[in-house]
Design an enzyme around this catalytic site. Structure first.
Site, PDB file in Angstrom:
ATOM      1  N   CYS A 158     -91.251  79.766 -83.781  1.00  0.00           N
ATOM      2  CA  CYS A 158     -89.961  79.079 -83.623  1.00  0.00           C
ATOM      3  C   CYS A 158     -88.941  79.454 -84.689  1.00  0.00           C
ATOM      4  O   CYS A 158     -87.834  78.928 -84.693  1.00  0.00           O
ATOM      5  CB  CYS A 158     -90.179  77.572 -83.605  1.00  0.00           C
ATOM      6  SG  CYS A 158     -91.346  77.060 -82.332  1.00  0.00           S
ATOM      7  N   HIS A 291     -83.733  72.128 -87.986  1.00  0.00           N
ATOM      8  CA  HIS A 291     -84.728  72.468 -86.961  1.00  0.00           C
ATOM      9  C   HIS A 291     -85.085  71.202 -86.180  1.00  0.00           C
ATOM     10  O   HIS A 291     -85.162  71.238 -84.958  1.00  0.00           O
ATOM     11  CB  HIS A 291     -85.961  73.070 -87.627  1.00  0.00           C
ATOM     12  CG  HIS A 291     -86.914  73.696 -86.678  1.00  0.00           C
ATOM     13  ND1 HIS A 291     -86.542  74.678 -85.779  1.00  0.00           N
ATOM     14  CD2 HIS A 291     -88.253  73.499 -86.480  1.00  0.00           C
ATOM     15  CE1 HIS A 291     -87.593  75.051 -85.071  1.00  0.00           C
ATOM     16  NE2 HIS A 291     -88.645  74.358 -85.469  1.00  0.00           N
ATOM     17  N   HIS A 328     -86.237  72.041 -77.332  1.00  0.00           N
ATOM     18  CA  HIS A 328     -86.813  72.991 -78.277  1.00  0.00           C
ATOM     19  C   HIS A 328     -87.076  74.276 -77.515  1.00  0.00           C
ATOM     20  O   HIS A 328     -87.994  74.348 -76.690  1.00  0.00           O
ATOM     21  CB  HIS A 328     -88.103  72.432 -78.867  1.00  0.00           C
ATOM     22  CG  HIS A 328     -88.637  73.241 -80.017  1.00  0.00           C
ATOM     23  ND1 HIS A 328     -88.155  74.487 -80.339  1.00  0.00           N
ATOM     24  CD2 HIS A 328     -89.623  72.989 -80.925  1.00  0.00           C
ATOM     25  CE1 HIS A 328     -88.805  74.964 -81.381  1.00  0.00           C
ATOM     26  NE2 HIS A 328     -89.705  74.070 -81.764  1.00  0.00           N
TER      27      HIS A 328
END
Length: 404
Positions: A158, A291, A328
């Site tokens: 990620c 994030h 996400h």
């Protein structure tokens, strides 16, 4: 050397252009909807942020490339849109001096899943493709535009979306390329959805980063590609500029395969490296796009790291995660959230932490806006991205003012 962003190509659950995406961020429009691609009966959560309204041009693009997977379609289409947005055509590109750097985790998953299903069912055809890798996206872009210069496929989980942009900037700064296409392409995948379920990382209710009652993340899909070029190149051709990639940092926790180091030391290192390369003091940062996955461990680690870097000054800097809107998007997260920083700079606003109701214990003093902050000047913004394997990335963008 100053590296500028001069083009953007986007497919996302909350808009397929810079303007649409910016408006959705400002208005708090969520792209989450019930998942219809597969049966979610046995899953704890039945919603995802899916690209549901792709432009007609994308449908035609797909029809003309029937042998490609979704990730290839997403990445190459967004690369073409980014070039057009930058005022460039394939004929304008030097094939040996144009870099391609793409982040993807799920590229190849459709072929791999089909092979596994057919093998288990005993219906596998002779000569069936066994595997495709994330590298197929970069390869498809290079093939689409006849590019033969530097290329890389980034799969640092990620953190990859930011990692790809930083690496592309390095290639330009080092003289290996004059221009780069960089970003991420991540389709929605039952495999990822199942994996996050097994890891007990999916929410049962809603994605609420930095909320005391947060219980997990929610997945999305997106593709976001940028055109990057040197200041000299952009000014010479009179290009419009979204912003300057001022710096970035990379580190690794060396802690655990999936869980972040709770001390936040790895994340802190990446943020400090980013600010140092950008020549930016912590007090100069106007916005932190976090994030913010909404998981129990990540959110505490992230705010701990930010507090270590910014100290008491963090109280005056708005911090928000835009994931409750676009989900996400895994390897594309850093790319689409860098775009959120550009939108904030362009529109003088900060997206809120939509869904946040009660700030996490121990961090109540921080500026975690629950709604959009209007008339907030953003000249410098940073975006943080943290991935499995302890991969940490931070990237800084700065508003661009041409030299007098």
């Amino acid at each position: 050397m100053r590296i500028l962003i001069t083009g953007v190509g986007l497919l996302s659950p909350i808009g397929n252009s810079f303007t649409e995406f910016s408006d959705s961020l400002r208005n708090g429009d969520s792209g989450f909807a019930p998942i219809t691609a597969f049966d979610t009966t046995e899953f704890p959560y039945d919603r995802g942020a899916i690209i549901s309204e792709a432009p007609d041009a994308f449908e035609a693009f797909v029809a003309n490339r029937p042998g490609w997977e979704t990730a290839q379609h997403y990445g190459a289409f967004c690369a073409s849109r980014a070039l057009a947005d930058a005022g460039l055509s394939s004929e304008d590109l030097d094939p040996f001096r144009t870099a391609v750097v793409v982040a993807s985790s799920n590229a190849g998953v459709e072929t791999n899943q089909a092979y596994a299903e057919q093998s288990l069912a005993g219906t596998l055809e002779t000569g069936a493709t066994i595997v495709r890798t994330p590298g197929t996206v970069a390869a498809s872009i290079r093939s689409e535009f006849g590019l033969r210069g530097p290329q890389a496929s980034v799969s640092t989980a990620c953190a990859a979306g930011s990692n790809s942009v930083g690496l592309a900037c390095d290639l330009i700064a080092a003289g290996h390329a004059d221009l780069a296409l960089a970003g991420g392409a991540e389709p929605f995948s039952m495999l990822s959805y199942s994996g996050f379920t097994l890891l007990k990382s999916l929410t049962h209710d809603a994605l609420r980063p930095f909320d005391e009652l947060r219980d997990g993340t929610g997945l999305g899909e997106a593709a976001c590609m940028f055109v990057l070029e040197s200041e000299a190149s952009a000014l010479a051709r009179g290009a419009s500029v979204y912003g300057e990639v001022a710096g970035y940092g990379l580190s690794d926790d060396a802690h655990h395969a999936t869980a972040p180091d709770p001390s936040g030391r790895g994340a802190e290192l990446a943020i400090r490296q980013c600010l140092e390369q950008a020549g930016v003091l912590p007090a100069d940062v106007d916005y932190v796009n976090a994030h913010g996955t909404g998981t129990r461990y990540n959110d505490v680690m992230e705010l701990t790291a930010l507090r270590s870097v910014f100290g008491d000054g963090l109280r005056a800097i708005p911090v928000s995660s835009t994931k409750p809107l676009h989900g996400h998007t895994l390897s594309c997260a850093g790319s689409i959230e860098l775009l959120a920083c550009l939108a904030a700079m362009d529109g003088d606003f900060v997206p809120g932490n939509f869904g946040l109701r009660e700030a996490m214990s121990g961090f109540e003093d921080l500026e975690l806006p629950t709604r959009t902050l209007e008339d907030h000047r953003v000249d410098v913004a940073i975006s943080t991205s943290f991935g499995f394997g302890g991969n940490n990335t931070c990237i800084a963008v700065r508003s661009f003012r041409p030299p007098a």
